[in-house]
Design a protein around this motif. Structure first.
Motif, PDB file in Angstrom:
ATOM      1  N   ARG A  69       0.832  -1.124   0.030  1.00 25.76           N
ATOM      2  CA  ARG A  69       0.015   0.009  -0.146  1.00 25.76           C
ATOM      3  C   ARG A  69       0.795   1.369   0.052  1.00 25.76           C
ATOM      4  O   ARG A  69       0.791   2.178  -1.069  1.00 25.76           O
ATOM      5  CB  ARG A  69      -1.101   0.212   1.260  1.00 25.76           C
ATOM      6  N   ALA A  70       1.741   1.258   0.764  1.00 24.56           N
ATOM      7  CA  ALA A  70       2.786   2.474   0.960  1.00 24.56           C
ATOM      8  C   ALA A  70       3.574   2.552  -0.478  1.00 24.56           C
ATOM      9  O   ALA A  70       3.699   3.521  -0.939  1.00 24.56           O
ATOM     10  CB  ALA A  70       3.794   2.369   2.027  1.00 24.56           C
ATOM     11  N   LEU A  71       3.889   1.493  -1.079  1.00 27.77           N
ATOM     12  CA  LEU A  71       4.572   1.549  -2.448  1.00 27.77           C
ATOM     13  C   LEU A  71       3.813   2.015  -3.396  1.00 27.77           C
ATOM     14  O   LEU A  71       4.345   3.030  -4.324  1.00 27.77           O
ATOM     15  CB  LEU A  71       5.015  -0.192  -2.758  1.00 27.77           C
ATOM     16  N   GLY A  72       2.410   1.599  -3.540  1.00 27.07           N
ATOM     17  CA  GLY A  72       1.551   2.142  -4.373  1.00 27.07           C
ATOM     18  C   GLY A  72       1.528   3.707  -4.191  1.00 27.07           C
ATOM     19  O   GLY A  72       1.454   4.429  -5.299  1.00 27.07           O
ATOM     20  N   ARG A  73       1.154   4.200  -2.953  1.00 25.77           N
ATOM     21  CA  ARG A  73       1.244   5.560  -2.654  1.00 25.77           C
ATOM     22  C   ARG A  73       2.295   6.418  -3.207  1.00 25.77           C
ATOM     23  O   ARG A  73       2.157   7.525  -3.654  1.00 25.77           O
ATOM     24  CB  ARG A  73       0.620   5.855  -1.355  1.00 25.77           C
ATOM     25  N   ALA A  74       3.265   5.796  -2.659  1.00 25.50           N
ATOM     26  CA  ALA A  74       4.768   6.338  -3.302  1.00 25.50           C
ATOM     27  C   ALA A  74       4.915   6.567  -4.899  1.00 25.50           C
ATOM     28  O   ALA A  74       5.175   7.676  -5.086  1.00 25.50           O
ATOM     29  CB  ALA A  74       5.900   5.672  -2.655  1.00 25.50           C
ATOM     30  N   GLU A  75       4.495   5.609  -5.469  1.00 22.19           N
ATOM     31  CA  GLU A  75       4.708   5.604  -6.870  1.00 22.19           C
ATOM     32  C   GLU A  75       3.732   6.481  -7.301  1.00 22.19           C
ATOM     33  O   GLU A  75       4.119   7.359  -8.277  1.00 22.19           O
ATOM     34  CB  GLU A  75       4.351   4.223  -7.428  1.00 22.19           C
ATOM     35  N   THR A  76       2.501   6.551  -6.940  1.00 22.74           N
ATOM     36  CA  THR A  76       1.635   7.665  -7.466  1.00 22.74           C
ATOM     37  C   THR A  76       1.935   9.067  -7.338  1.00 22.74           C
ATOM     38  O   THR A  76       1.683   9.882  -8.026  1.00 22.74           O
ATOM     39  CB  THR A  76       0.251   7.311  -6.871  1.00 22.74           C
ATOM     40  N   GLN A  77       2.581   9.209  -6.024  1.00 22.77           N
ATOM     41  CA  GLN A  77       2.884  10.596  -5.501  1.00 22.77           C
ATOM     42  C   GLN A  77       4.291  10.867  -6.597  1.00 22.77           C
ATOM     43  O   GLN A  77       4.238  12.080  -7.192  1.00 22.77           O
ATOM     44  CB  GLN A  77       3.292  10.523  -4.262  1.00 22.77           C
ATOM     45  N   ALA A  78       5.120   9.934  -6.889  1.00 22.49           N
ATOM     46  CA  ALA A  78       6.403  10.319  -7.542  1.00 22.49           C
ATOM     47  C   ALA A  78       5.895  10.753  -9.031  1.00 22.49           C
ATOM     48  O   ALA A  78       6.290  11.543  -9.719  1.00 22.49           O
ATOM     49  CB  ALA A  78       7.440   9.116  -7.676  1.00 22.49           C
ATOM     50  N   HIS A  79       4.761  10.012  -9.653  1.00 20.29           N
ATOM     51  CA  HIS A  79       4.422  10.122 -10.968  1.00 20.29           C
ATOM     52  C   HIS A  79       3.453  11.402 -11.121  1.00 20.29           C
ATOM     53  O   HIS A  79       3.757  12.185 -12.078  1.00 20.29           O
ATOM     54  CB  HIS A  79       3.628   8.823 -11.278  1.00 20.29           C
ATOM     55  N   ALA A  80       2.977  11.807 -10.007  1.00 21.35           N
ATOM     56  CA  ALA A  80       2.203  13.257 -10.013  1.00 21.35           C
ATOM     57  C   ALA A  80       3.287  14.437 -10.256  1.00 21.35           C
ATOM     58  O   ALA A  80       2.912  15.378 -10.986  1.00 21.35           O
ATOM     59  CB  ALA A  80       1.281  13.196  -8.820  1.00 21.35           C
ATOM     60  N   TRP A  81       4.348  14.308  -9.186  1.00 18.92           N
ATOM     61  CA  TRP A  81       5.272  15.251  -9.266  1.00 18.92           C
ATOM     62  C   TRP A  81       6.039  15.139 -10.866  1.00 18.92           C
ATOM     63  O   TRP A  81       6.010  16.447 -11.285  1.00 18.92           O
ATOM     64  CB  TRP A  81       6.210  15.118  -8.504  1.00 18.92           C
ATOM     65  N   MET A  82       6.208  14.049 -11.215  1.00 21.48           N
ATOM     66  CA  MET A  82       7.135  14.284 -12.644  1.00 21.48           C
ATOM     67  C   MET A  82       6.012  14.710 -13.526  1.00 21.48           C
ATOM     68  O   MET A  82       6.307  15.586 -14.462  1.00 21.48           O
ATOM     69  CB  MET A  82       7.309  12.658 -12.914  1.00 21.48           C
ATOM     70  N   ALA A  83       4.621  14.380 -13.520  1.00 23.56           N
ATOM     71  CA  ALA A  83       3.770  14.726 -14.684  1.00 23.56           C
ATOM     72  C   ALA A  83       3.337  16.290 -14.682  1.00 23.56           C
ATOM     73  O   ALA A  83       2.885  16.773 -15.663  1.00 23.56           O
ATOM     74  CB  ALA A  83       2.559  13.991 -14.431  1.00 23.56           C
ATOM     75  N   ARG A  84       3.852  16.772 -13.785  1.00 27.36           N
ATOM     76  CA  ARG A  84       3.851  18.280 -13.658  1.00 27.36           C
ATOM     77  C   ARG A  84       4.628  19.170 -14.547  1.00 27.36           C
ATOM     78  O   ARG A  84       4.387  20.203 -15.104  1.00 27.36           O
ATOM     79  CB  ARG A  84       3.996  18.911 -12.166  1.00 27.36           C
ATOM     80  N   HIS A  85       5.637  18.398 -14.682  1.00 26.48           N
ATOM     81  CA  HIS A  85       6.988  19.103 -15.467  1.00 26.48           C
ATOM     82  C   HIS A  85       7.431  18.389 -16.936  1.00 26.48           C
ATOM     83  O   HIS A  85       7.972  18.805 -17.711  1.00 26.48           O
ATOM     84  CB  HIS A  85       8.419  19.033 -14.672  1.00 26.48           C
ATOM     85  N   TYR A  86       6.974  17.068 -16.931  1.00 27.75           N
ATOM     86  CA  TYR A  86       7.372  16.161 -18.085  1.00 27.75           C
ATOM     87  C   TYR A  86       5.972  15.442 -18.326  1.00 27.75           C
ATOM     88  O   TYR A  86       5.155  15.005 -17.700  1.00 27.75           O
ATOM     89  CB  TYR A  86       8.324  15.206 -18.023  1.00 27.75           C
ATOM     90  N   GLU A  87       6.066  15.273 -19.795  1.00 28.84           N
ATOM     91  CA  GLU A  87       4.817  14.514 -20.659  1.00 28.84           C
ATOM     92  C   GLU A  87       5.052  13.043 -20.361  1.00 28.84           C
ATOM     93  O   GLU A  87       6.135  12.645 -20.987  1.00 28.84           O
ATOM     94  CB  GLU A  87       4.632  14.962 -21.977  1.00 28.84           C
ATOM     95  N   PRO A  88       4.232  12.196 -19.694  1.00 28.58           N
ATOM     96  CA  PRO A  88       4.536  10.785 -19.631  1.00 28.58           C
ATOM     97  C   PRO A  88       4.440  10.158 -21.452  1.00 28.58           C
ATOM     98  O   PRO A  88       3.619  10.531 -21.854  1.00 28.58           O
ATOM     99  CB  PRO A  88       3.566  10.446 -18.594  1.00 28.58           C
ATOM    100  N   ILE A  89       5.359   9.226 -21.585  1.00 27.46           N
ATOM    101  CA  ILE A  89       5.034   8.484 -22.716  1.00 27.46           C
ATOM    102  C   ILE A  89       4.433   7.090 -22.655  1.00 27.46           C
ATOM    103  O   ILE A  89       3.977   6.566 -23.413  1.00 27.46           O
ATOM    104  CB  ILE A  89       6.448   8.499 -23.497  1.00 27.46           C
TER     105      ILE A  89
END
Length: 194
Positions: free
Chosen positions: A126-146
């Motif tokens: 559960r913590a792993l999933g939340r951490a991954e979601t948060q990391a992707h949210a921060w990345m998506a603010r600055h970079y376009e996901p492919i």
């Protein structure tokens, strides 16, 4: 015009580990050579510098996993070079197997691993999933996901920062280490050039 890499908001910077030791010049030269070969479209089979760098990174990952536990919930960040460079933030419980899968897949298309980072172990899925979601949210603010986990032409250092801060948010007090949140897979600094 120069651009600086994005940064996290100030309240999350406290979650970051202290800067690691600088990499050896020989590693940096090998990394730069492999990256330039891959960006130019390396021929098949992959050139020896790329193979040596990937072998070295795989060995460092193995050493880190032996030191901290080979199986466990953690985020990883991969810098992948090729004609369309990318950064990948992923999650796994069995990193060794997952890294091998990624290497086979990227090498098949003449892409190569040029840097890797592991975060601290997280307490559960559960913590792993939340951490991954948060990391992707921060990345998506600055970079376009492919893809769901990959960002084209993204800054590797910023991806490491996002993964470390996200992991830091989801560590419990009993699992949090008093030192660094994540571990860079880099050689220790030495006086000589090897």
């Amino acid at each position: 015009m120069t651009t600086t890499p994005p940064t996290l908001p100030a309240q999350y910077r406290r979650l970051l580990p202290p800067p690691g030791a600088p990499a050896r010049p020989s590693f940096l030269r090998l990394q730069a050579e492999a990256r330039s070969l891959l960006l130019a479209g390396a021929p098949a089979p992959l050139p020896p510098p790329v193979v040596r760098l990937q072998r070295w990174l795989r060995s460092r990952i193995g050493d880190e996993l032996l030191a901290t536990g080979a199986v466990g919930h953690r985020l990883y960040v991969l810098e992948i070079a090729g004609p369309n460079p990318r950064v990948k933030i992923g999650r796994t419980e069995n990193l060794w197997t997952r890294i091998d899968q990624h290497l086979r897949e990227m090498n098949r298309y003449q892409y190569g691993l040029v840097d890797a980072h592991l975060t601290a172990l997280l307490p559960d899925d559960r913590a792993l999933g939340r951490a991954e979601t948060q990391a992707h949210a921060w990345m998506a603010r600055h970079y376009e996901p492919i893809t769901r986990e990959e960002y084209a032409n993204a800054d590797y250092g910023f991806a490491v920062t996002c993964a470390n801060a996200a992991a830091g948010l989801h560590l419990t007090r009993t699992t949090a280490a008093p030192t660094a949140v994540g571990t860079r897979i880099r050689p220790p600094a030495t006086g000589g050039d090897s």
